[in-house]
Scaffold this active site. Structure first.
Site, mmCIF file in Angstrom:
data_model
loop_
_atom_site.group_PDB
_atom_site.id
_atom_site.type_symbol
_atom_site.label_atom_id
_atom_site.label_comp_id
_atom_site.label_asym_id
_atom_site.label_seq_id
_atom_site.Cartn_x
_atom_site.Cartn_y
_atom_site.Cartn_z
ATOM 1 N N HIS A 1 -56.338 29.221 -21.516
ATOM 2 C CA HIS A 1 -56.893 29.906 -20.343
ATOM 3 C C HIS A 1 -58.398 29.630 -20.213
ATOM 4 O O HIS A 1 -58.894 29.314 -19.128
ATOM 5 C CB HIS A 1 -56.681 31.420 -20.441
ATOM 6 C CG HIS A 1 -55.353 31.913 -19.990
ATOM 7 N ND1 HIS A 1 -54.246 31.945 -20.811
ATOM 8 C CD2 HIS A 1 -54.934 32.401 -18.798
ATOM 9 C CE1 HIS A 1 -53.211 32.445 -20.157
ATOM 10 N NE2 HIS A 1 -53.605 32.740 -18.912
ATOM 11 N N HIS B 1 -50.870 40.120 -12.540
ATOM 12 C CA HIS B 1 -50.280 39.080 -13.387
ATOM 13 C C HIS B 1 -48.895 39.518 -13.861
ATOM 14 O O HIS B 1 -48.619 39.652 -15.059
ATOM 15 C CB HIS B 1 -51.232 38.752 -14.534
ATOM 16 C CG HIS B 1 -52.543 38.258 -14.020
ATOM 17 N ND1 HIS B 1 -52.780 36.939 -13.697
ATOM 18 C CD2 HIS B 1 -53.675 38.938 -13.681
ATOM 19 C CE1 HIS B 1 -54.001 36.814 -13.214
ATOM 20 N NE2 HIS B 1 -54.557 38.012 -13.177
ATOM 21 N N ASP C 1 -52.611 32.475 -11.592
ATOM 22 C CA ASP C 1 -53.914 32.847 -12.144
ATOM 23 C C ASP C 1 -54.982 32.101 -11.358
ATOM 24 O O ASP C 1 -54.964 30.867 -11.295
ATOM 25 C CB ASP C 1 -54.038 32.411 -13.609
ATOM 26 C CG ASP C 1 -53.170 33.222 -14.557
ATOM 27 O OD1 ASP C 1 -52.432 34.102 -14.080
ATOM 28 O OD2 ASP C 1 -53.234 32.950 -15.772
ATOM 29 N N HIS D 1 -46.247 34.370 -10.892
ATOM 30 C CA HIS D 1 -47.571 34.656 -10.344
ATOM 31 C C HIS D 1 -48.538 33.513 -10.594
ATOM 32 O O HIS D 1 -48.276 32.594 -11.372
ATOM 33 C CB HIS D 1 -48.128 35.948 -10.931
ATOM 34 C CG HIS D 1 -48.473 35.877 -12.390
ATOM 35 N ND1 HIS D 1 -47.544 36.113 -13.380
ATOM 36 C CD2 HIS D 1 -49.634 35.581 -13.036
ATOM 37 C CE1 HIS D 1 -48.114 35.975 -14.568
ATOM 38 N NE2 HIS D 1 -49.400 35.645 -14.383
ATOM 39 N N HIS E 1 -59.812 34.834 -13.170
ATOM 40 C CA HIS E 1 -59.080 35.572 -14.196
ATOM 41 C C HIS E 1 -59.755 35.438 -15.567
ATOM 42 O O HIS E 1 -59.792 36.394 -16.347
ATOM 43 C CB HIS E 1 -57.637 35.064 -14.238
ATOM 44 C CG HIS E 1 -56.730 35.800 -15.161
ATOM 45 N ND1 HIS E 1 -56.820 37.153 -15.408
ATOM 46 C CD2 HIS E 1 -55.680 35.364 -15.920
ATOM 47 C CE1 HIS E 1 -55.870 37.513 -16.248
ATOM 48 N NE2 HIS E 1 -55.186 36.457 -16.595
#
Length: 273
Positions: free
Chosen positions: A225, A93, A99, A97, A103
Site C-alpha cells: 500500500h 473499504h 483504494d 472497492h 488512503h
C-alpha cells in the site's frame, strides 16, 4: 418530480449538513497531471458481453478487521409510504472497492479527483491459483509478471494488473479471511517488488486482487500500500468472477464512487470481452 415526503425529508435531514474534508482540488489536479499516462490505453474492440466483477454487498461480507462494515435501514417502505428508500452506512473499504491514493498518503489524490480516463482500461490477469493452493501466503512476484509478459507480451499502457488467486471459491466461509488461531490472516496479494517493477517498467493505472488487501494477509507494515498508492495509483480489492475472463484482451470499467475527499469506496466493476 420528487414525492413531497422525500422533499420534506431532504430539507429536514440533509440541507443543514456541513461539507467534510474541504480540500484543494487544484492541488490534487496538479498531482494527477504530474503522473498522467503518456498515451491512451489500448481497449478491447468489438466487445460481445459484459462480466460483473463485483460481489453483492451484504451485512456479513468479510472485512479486513472482521467486523461488520455495511449497514442499511429502511427509512420509507412501499407498504407505508408507497415507495421504498433506505439509508446506507458503509466503511469506504468494504466489499468490492477501490483504494484512492489518499488512503495511504498525506494529502494525496482523493477518490473524486481520480482521472476518469484511468478508470476505463485494459485488464491484465496474473493467475497464481496453483501457488496459492500450495501456500495461502503466496504473493505475486516479479517472476510472475515476467512469466505473464513472456506469454502474452508487454503489459498494455494504462492497464489494471490483477491477481487471480482463486480466492472466490472461499467466499461465504471463514477461509476467505483465513485467520489462524492467533488471529493472523493468510491470503495472497502483491509483493512489494512486483509493484516496484510495475512502477519502474510499465505505465500501469491500477492493480487489483481477489482477496481482502493488496498486501498479503501476514503483512505487518502494509508496504505494498505504502509503495503503490503514494505513486498516485489506485487499487482494487475483493474482485469477483476472474475465472470468467481471459488473461488479456478484456477492458475494465471501474464504476468508482465520487464523494468529496474520499479515500476510496465500494464500486461496480465491469469487464467487457
Amino acid at each position: 418530480m420528487c414525492h413531497p415526503i422525500i422533499m420534506e425529508y431532504v430539507k429536514g435531514k440533509a440541507l443543514g449538513r456541513r461539507d467534510l474534508f474541504r480540500g484543494s482540488a487544484a492541488a490534487g489536479a496538479a498531482v494527477i497531471a504530474s503522473t498522467a499516462l503518456t498515451s491512451r490505453p489500448v481497449l478491447a474492440e468489438a466487445a460481445s458481453r459484459a462480466i460483473d466483477l463485483t460481489y453483492t454487498l451484504t451485512h456479513d461480507f468479510p472485512t479486513y478487521f472482521g467486523e461488520q462494515q455495511f449497514f442499511d435501514e429502511d427509512v420509507f417502505t412501499y407498504a407505508e409510504n408507497s415507495f421504498n428508500l433506505k439509508t446506507l452506512k458503509v466503511n469506504e473499504h468494504t466489499g468490492t472497492h477501490i483504494d484512492a491514493p489518499l488512503h495511504f498518503t498525506d494529502g494525496g489524490t482523493a477518490i473524486d479527483e481520480v482521472p476518469v480516463e484511468t478508470l476505463v482500461c485494459p485488464l491484465a490477469i496474473v493467475d497464481i491459483k496453483e501457488k496459492a493452493d500450495a501456500d495461502p501466503d503466496a504473493q505475486v512476484t516479479p517472476d510472475d509478471l515476467k512469466a505473464w509478459i513472456d506469454q502474452h507480451g508487454p503489459i498494455p499502457k494504462g492497464a489494471c494488473v490483477v491477481q487471480n488467486a482463486g480466492w472466490q471459491s472461499r467466499m461465504g466461509s471463514p477461509k476467505f479471511r483465513n485467520a489462524d488461531d492467533n488471529g493472523k490472516m493468510h491470503f495472497p496479494a502483491f509483493h512489494v517488488e512486483a509493484v516496484k517493477m510495475l512502477l519502474e517498467e510499465a505505465e500501469v493505472a491500477g492493480i487489483g486482487v481477489d482477496t481482502l488487501s493488496i498486501d498479503y494477509g501476514l503483512s505487518a507494515d502494509f508496504i505494498t500500500h505504502y509503495t503503490w498508492l503514494p505513486a498516485n495509483r489506485w487499487a482494487l480489492e475483493n474482485i469477483a468472477n476472474l475465472d470468467m475472463l481471459p488473461a488479456t484482451g478484456a477492458t475494465l470499467i471501474v464504476g468508482a464512487p465520487k464523494h468529496q475527499a474520499g479515500t476510496g469506496g465500494p464500486c461496480r466493476l465491469i469487464a467487457l470481452v
